[in-house]
Design a protein around this motif. Structure first.
Motif, PDB file in Angstrom:
ATOM      1  N   PRO A 145       5.422  10.277  -3.055  1.00 25.11           N
ATOM      2  CA  PRO A 145       6.210  11.455  -2.660  1.00 25.11           C
ATOM      3  C   PRO A 145       5.352  12.717  -2.727  1.00 25.11           C
ATOM      4  O   PRO A 145       4.635  12.954  -3.693  1.00 25.11           O
ATOM      5  CB  PRO A 145       7.335  11.479  -3.697  1.00 25.11           C
ATOM      6  N   GLY A 146       5.441  13.524  -1.686  1.00 25.46           N
ATOM      7  CA  GLY A 146       4.673  14.769  -1.656  1.00 25.46           C
ATOM      8  C   GLY A 146       3.441  14.723  -0.782  1.00 25.46           C
ATOM      9  O   GLY A 146       2.853  15.755  -0.502  1.00 25.46           O
ATOM     10  N   VAL A 147       3.030  13.529  -0.318  1.00 25.49           N
ATOM     11  CA  VAL A 147       1.844  13.439   0.531  1.00 25.49           C
ATOM     12  C   VAL A 147       2.184  13.780   1.972  1.00 25.49           C
ATOM     13  O   VAL A 147       1.640  14.697   2.568  1.00 25.49           O
ATOM     14  CB  VAL A 147       1.197  12.041   0.442  1.00 25.49           C
TER      15      VAL A 147
ATOM     16  N   LEU B 185       0.812  -1.218   0.000  1.00 34.15           N
ATOM     17  CA  LEU B 185       0.000   0.000   0.000  1.00 34.15           C
ATOM     18  C   LEU B 185       0.845   1.268   0.000  1.00 34.15           C
ATOM     19  O   LEU B 185       0.542   2.231  -0.716  1.00 34.15           O
ATOM     20  CB  LEU B 185      -0.897   0.024   1.243  1.00 34.15           C
ATOM     21  N   ARG B 186       1.874   1.284   0.822  1.00 33.14           N
ATOM     22  CA  ARG B 186       2.574   2.524   1.128  1.00 33.14           C
ATOM     23  C   ARG B 186       3.026   3.325  -0.103  1.00 33.14           C
ATOM     24  O   ARG B 186       2.734   4.526  -0.201  1.00 33.14           O
ATOM     25  CB  ARG B 186       3.763   2.243   2.050  1.00 33.14           C
TER      26      ARG B 186
END
Length: 261
Positions: free
Chosen positions: A16-18, A9-10
């Protein structure tokens, strides 16, 4: 449908950016909630519940947090703080489910923003009504001045969010691309210094849902020892003052930056 692992999931739901968005990700999300939400998301992605339905549940939890403040004493404040944590959890989960299923939509973003407006406003209005002494802790009649101040704090919290969101509206209508984070820095050195100082103190965050719910819980405990509503009413005054001040400063910061150019 088999459940994906957290490791699977990760990279999909936390691209990137969350988690490293300075202006978009809440500190509680970075600190702990995004890790908790992953455990919920892995179970939810294999169900029929939709991201928008999760957003509706988020709104319900946030608005209910304001409603339970009508429960007297620390119990009501504790319930509100727990509901705000559930609100934050669902705020993480709805987007994660949407990203995993590739179901992100403009409607979802819109509902999410409206949900933030409603939930945080409900909490602050509920705090004001609580301070108005609807439980007759100090007298037979409620003092609705405190409810008014809570509503002022709620209006300020809404306007702060609206000022940020309206930057995107103005740029879109003006045919400009999405604003970059570096454009938020004021062109004036004095204003830039003041903005950095305010960001370091983080007083403006007090009117946010998580911070306000924790403040409400603290003053409720203090009032339980004092036997009156002194600290609750002091908290309402502080939040109203912060909301009004931040509404004005945030507007000046936007106008003095490059976000509208």
């Amino acid at each position: 449908m088999s459940k994906p692992s957290v490791a699977e999931l990760r990279p999909v739901v936390h691209p990137p950016g969350v988690k490293d968005r300075r202006s978009g990700e809440h500190w509680a999300g970075r600190l702990y909630m995004r890790e908790i939400s992953l455990r919920w998301t892995r179970h939810l992605v294999s169900t029929r519940i939709t991201p928008n339905q999760l957003t509706y549940l988020m709104v319900l939890a946030g608005v209910a947090a304001g409603g339970v403040l009508l429960v007297p004493g620390p119990a009501g404040a504790l319930l509100a703080a727990l509901l705000i944590q559930l609100y934050l959890l669902l705020d993480c989960v709805d987007g994660e489910v949407a990203r995993w299923r590739a179901q992100t939509s403009v409607t979802g973003v819109y509902l999410d923003r409206v949900g933030h407006y409603l939930a945080e406003a409900a909490l602050l209005v509920g705090f004001g009504v609580r301070a108005a002494d609807v439980f007759a802790v100090e007298g037979a009649a409620a003092d609705w001045l405190w409810a008014f101040l809570g509503t002022v704090a709620a209006l300020g919290a809404i306007l702060i969010k609206a000022e940020t969101d309206l930057v995107d509206v103005a740029r879109t209508r003006g045919g400009l691309p999405a604003v970059r984070e570096e454009a938020a820095t004021p062109r004036s050195q004095g204003l830039a210094l003041a903005r950095r100082a305010a960001a370091a103190l983080k007083f403006h965050r007090l009117v946010g849902g998580v911070e306000a719910s924790l403040l409400i819980l603290v003053v409720a405990v203090l009032d339980a020892f004092g036997g009156d509503l002194f600290f609750t009413r002091l908290g309402v005054v502080v939040l109203a003052a912060v909301a009004v001040t931040q509404t004005l400063l945030h507007l000046v910061s936007i106008l003095a930056s490059s976000r509208l150019r």
